[in-house]
Design a protein around this motif. Structure first.
Motif, PDB file in Angstrom:
ATOM      1  N   MET A   9     129.471  57.630  29.471  1.00 20.78           N
ATOM      2  CA  MET A   9     130.037  58.782  28.790  1.00 20.78           C
ATOM      3  C   MET A   9     129.919  58.588  27.283  1.00 20.78           C
ATOM      4  N   LEU A  10     129.575  59.662  26.582  1.00 24.71           N
ATOM      5  CA  LEU A  10     129.534  59.631  25.121  1.00 24.71           C
ATOM      6  C   LEU A  10     130.920  59.986  24.606  1.00 24.71           C
ATOM      7  N   ASP A  11     131.575  59.036  23.960  1.00 21.95           N
ATOM      8  CA  ASP A  11     132.996  59.176  23.633  1.00 21.95           C
ATOM      9  C   ASP A  11     133.213  59.087  22.118  1.00 21.95           C
ATOM     10  N   SER A  12     133.282  60.236  21.469  1.00 21.41           N
ATOM     11  CA  SER A  12     133.503  60.247  20.021  1.00 21.41           C
ATOM     12  C   SER A  12     134.886  59.737  19.659  1.00 21.41           C
ATOM     13  N   GLU A  26     130.478  54.573  16.843  1.00 17.69           N
ATOM     14  CA  GLU A  26     129.705  53.652  15.998  1.00 17.69           C
ATOM     15  C   GLU A  26     128.278  53.503  16.523  1.00 17.69           C
ATOM     16  N   PHE A  27     128.122  53.510  17.849  1.00 20.74           N
ATOM     17  CA  PHE A  27     126.775  53.496  18.449  1.00 20.74           C
ATOM     18  C   PHE A  27     126.007  54.744  18.033  1.00 20.74           C
ATOM     19  N   MET A  28     126.661  55.897  18.094  1.00 21.29           N
ATOM     20  CA  MET A  28     125.984  57.151  17.770  1.00 21.29           C
ATOM     21  C   MET A  28     125.648  57.249  16.289  1.00 21.29           C
ATOM     22  N   GLN A  29     126.515  56.695  15.431  1.00 21.16           N
ATOM     23  CA  GLN A  29     126.196  56.642  14.005  1.00 21.16           C
ATOM     24  C   GLN A  29     125.008  55.716  13.744  1.00 21.16           C
ATOM     25  N   LYS A  30     125.045  54.559  14.377  1.00 19.90           N
ATOM     26  CA  LYS A  30     124.001  53.549  14.188  1.00 19.90           C
ATOM     27  C   LYS A  30     122.618  54.094  14.532  1.00 19.90           C
ATOM     28  N   HIS A  31     122.551  54.912  15.582  1.00 22.01           N
ATOM     29  CA  HIS A  31     121.256  55.403  16.059  1.00 22.01           C
ATOM     30  C   HIS A  31     120.987  56.860  15.679  1.00 22.01           C
ATOM     31  N   GLY A  32     121.823  57.429  14.812  1.00 18.69           N
ATOM     32  CA  GLY A  32     121.573  58.761  14.272  1.00 18.69           C
ATOM     33  C   GLY A  32     121.552  59.864  15.310  1.00 18.69           C
ATOM     34  N   LEU A  33     122.499  59.828  16.261  1.00 17.49           N
ATOM     35  CA  LEU A  33     122.490  60.771  17.376  1.00 17.49           C
ATOM     36  C   LEU A  33     123.428  61.956  17.146  1.00 17.49           C
ATOM     37  N   ALA A  34     123.149  63.040  17.856  1.00 16.36           N
ATOM     38  CA  ALA A  34     123.999  64.225  17.857  1.00 16.36           C
ATOM     39  C   ALA A  34     124.352  64.579  19.295  1.00 16.36           C
ATOM     40  N   ILE A  35     125.633  64.850  19.539  1.00 13.59           N
ATOM     41  CA  ILE A  35     126.078  65.397  20.818  1.00 13.59           C
ATOM     42  C   ILE A  35     126.052  66.906  20.656  1.00 13.59           C
ATOM     43  N   PRO A  94     130.549  64.569  28.255  1.00  9.37           N
ATOM     44  CA  PRO A  94     129.101  64.344  28.125  1.00  9.37           C
ATOM     45  C   PRO A  94     128.682  62.998  28.714  1.00  9.37           C
ATOM     46  N   PHE A  95     127.974  63.032  29.836  1.00  7.00           N
ATOM     47  CA  PHE A  95     127.456  61.831  30.475  1.00  7.00           C
ATOM     48  C   PHE A  95     125.940  61.770  30.302  1.00  7.00           C
ATOM     49  N   ILE A  96     125.416  60.550  30.191  1.00  6.76           N
ATOM     50  CA  ILE A  96     123.975  60.341  30.217  1.00  6.76           C
ATOM     51  C   ILE A  96     123.650  59.274  31.264  1.00  6.76           C
ATOM     52  N   GLU A  97     122.457  59.380  31.830  1.00  6.63           N
ATOM     53  CA  GLU A  97     121.992  58.404  32.804  1.00  6.63           C
ATOM     54  C   GLU A  97     121.324  57.253  32.071  1.00  6.63           C
ATOM     55  N   VAL A  98     121.707  56.014  32.416  1.00  4.76           N
ATOM     56  CA  VAL A  98     121.144  54.835  31.764  1.00  4.76           C
ATOM     57  C   VAL A  98     120.577  53.899  32.827  1.00  4.76           C
ATOM     58  N   TYR A  99     119.702  53.009  32.359  1.00  6.89           N
ATOM     59  CA  TYR A  99     119.039  52.046  33.232  1.00  6.89           C
ATOM     60  C   TYR A  99     119.256  50.651  32.664  1.00  6.89           C
ATOM     61  N   TYR A 100     119.499  49.688  33.558  1.00  4.55           N
ATOM     62  CA  TYR A 100     119.773  48.333  33.080  1.00  4.55           C
ATOM     63  C   TYR A 100     119.366  47.308  34.135  1.00  4.55           C
ATOM     64  N   VAL A 101     119.215  46.084  33.697  1.00  7.73           N
ATOM     65  CA  VAL A 101     118.833  44.972  34.567  1.00  7.73           C
ATOM     66  C   VAL A 101     119.983  43.975  34.581  1.00  7.73           C
ATOM     67  N   ASP A 102     120.389  43.536  35.773  1.00 12.21           N
ATOM     68  CA  ASP A 102     121.545  42.633  35.863  1.00 12.21           C
ATOM     69  C   ASP A 102     121.139  41.178  35.639  1.00 12.21           C
ATOM     70  N   ALA A 107     138.633  64.699  17.217  1.00 16.07           N
ATOM     71  CA  ALA A 107     137.572  65.415  17.934  1.00 16.07           C
ATOM     72  C   ALA A 107     137.038  64.455  18.990  1.00 16.07           C
ATOM     73  N   ASP A 108     137.497  64.611  20.239  1.00 16.34           N
ATOM     74  CA  ASP A 108     137.331  63.582  21.259  1.00 16.34           C
ATOM     75  C   ASP A 108     136.502  64.097  22.438  1.00 16.34           C
ATOM     76  N   THR A 109     135.209  63.770  22.441  1.00 14.94           N
ATOM     77  CA  THR A 109     134.343  64.174  23.547  1.00 14.94           C
ATOM     78  C   THR A 109     134.677  63.427  24.835  1.00 14.94           C
ATOM     79  N   GLY A 110     135.456  62.355  24.739  1.00 17.43           N
ATOM     80  CA  GLY A 110     135.821  61.580  25.920  1.00 17.43           C
ATOM     81  C   GLY A 110     137.046  62.093  26.638  1.00 17.43           C
ATOM     82  N   SER A 111     137.653  63.162  26.132  1.00 19.22           N
ATOM     83  CA  SER A 111     138.862  63.703  26.758  1.00 19.22           C
ATOM     84  C   SER A 111     138.540  64.981  27.516  1.00 19.22           C
ATOM     85  N   ILE A 112     139.101  65.135  28.713  1.00 15.56           N
ATOM     86  CA  ILE A 112     138.894  66.342  29.501  1.00 15.56           C
ATOM     87  C   ILE A 112     139.910  67.419  29.147  1.00 15.56           C
TER      88      ILE A 112
END
Length: 312
Positions: free
Chosen positions: A52-55, A134-143, A33-41, A196-201
């Motif tokens: 990648m969302l890595d459980s 921990e990021f996904m728990q903190k922000h209440g997200l579901a994959i 599971p990949f998501i597109e992100v935006y950032y400023v250097d 349960a590892d979403t980061g593994s292929i």
């Protein structure tokens, strides 16, 4: 019977935040599971990247492609993270602070970073890192593999029970004891923990788990390689019939599955975690299997589930 609970205060806090729902980016031949992100250097230049969302990781991690964008003020002095990868190897990473956005929301989080860690590109856009559970728990997200989206949790103890689901398993024990969600490979009165590892292929299982659970294991004769943070580890491929423990209204039962695995000769994680004794983690269930099943990993309610009559 409902199989998990949440505090009313936590539910109210989640509703105060802006809800997120974004499509996960599909890569041909890869169901991570990949998501597109935006950032400023550090020079105030805007960039686009993938994460990648890595459980299977409790921490966030950046690749070397993001290192040159991080200013000195965002680097913690004398601060390091000890990280265990998917084959049980331990690496030491620097600790930095990094800001990014997705789903119309801005985030500012701590990350581990390792300059020789490469994640590659998607359509010439760099994969700059991974977001841990921990990021996904903190922000209440579901994959959500049923819709291939990541979104703010939309379930509670009031609208999801074990009787609603073909499969359901709690995350709480795994997150508390290991820092990652776990599943249980089941055989009669024996249960063996796997990540349960979403980061593994790929799915991975140890020879000890095969023995303990009397798994029906047909070796293909193919040698393969599993990529970890330290490099590649040689593994052998096999087709495996196995049962995963699921919650039911009257208790638990094993559900039979059949899938391909990489076989290793040692645990993913030994049995001593956070200074307490736990059973070893003897493998992992990877993203392609979860995508095929249409599972949802809900980090707000800390449950993995698939509703009945759900198709993908």
């Amino acid at each position: 019977m409902c199989t998990f609970a949440s505090s009313n205060q936590n539910e109210r806090n989640m509703k105060k935040e802006k809800e997120i729902k974004v499509e996960m980016f599909r890569v041909e031949g890869d169901l991570n599971p990949f998501i597109e992100v935006y950032y400023v250097d550090k020079d105030a230049v805007e960039h686009t990247g993938f994460m990648m969302l890595d459980s299977g990781s409790n921490v966030n991690f950046l690749s070397n492609s993001a290192d040159r964008y991080i200013g000195e003020l965002c680097r913690y002095e004398d601060s390091e993270l000890e990280i265990t990868d998917c084959v049980g190897e331990v690496v030491i990473a620097d600790n930095v602070h990094f800001s990014f956005a997705f789903g119309g929301k801005q985030f500012s989080e701590d990350f581990g970073i390792k300059k020789d860690y490469h994640l590659g590109t998607i359509d010439n856009v760099p994969i700059i890192g991974l977001l841990g559970n921990e990021f996904m728990q903190k922000h209440g997200l579901a994959i959500d593999y049923s819709t291939f989206t990541v979104h703010t949790s939309n379930v509670s103890h009031a609208n999801l029970c074990s009787s609603d689901c073909e499969f359901m398993f709690p995350m709480e024990i795994g997150l508390k004891n290991y820092g990652v969600p776990v599943l249980a490979i089941h055989h009669e009165d024996k249960d063996v923990a796997v990540i349960a590892d979403t980061g593994s292929i790929a799915n991975v299982v140890s020879t000890d788990c095969i023995s303990q659970c009397h798994l029906n294991c047909e070796y293909t004769g193919e040698n393969n390689a599993l990529n970890g943070l330290k490099g590649r580890s040689d593994v052998v491929s096999a087709n495996v019939r196995f049962q995963l423990l699921t919650l039911r209204a009257n208790g638990t039962e094993g559900v039979l599955f059949h899938d391909s695995f990489f076989v290793i000769n040692h645990p993913i994680m030994e049995g001593y975690v956070h200074e307490q004794e736990c059973q070893p983690l003897e493998g992992l269930i990877g993203s392609p299997f979860m995508a095929k099943q249409g599972w949802v990993l809900d980090f707000a309610q800390k449950v993995i589930y698939k509703r009945k009559c759900q198709t993908i």
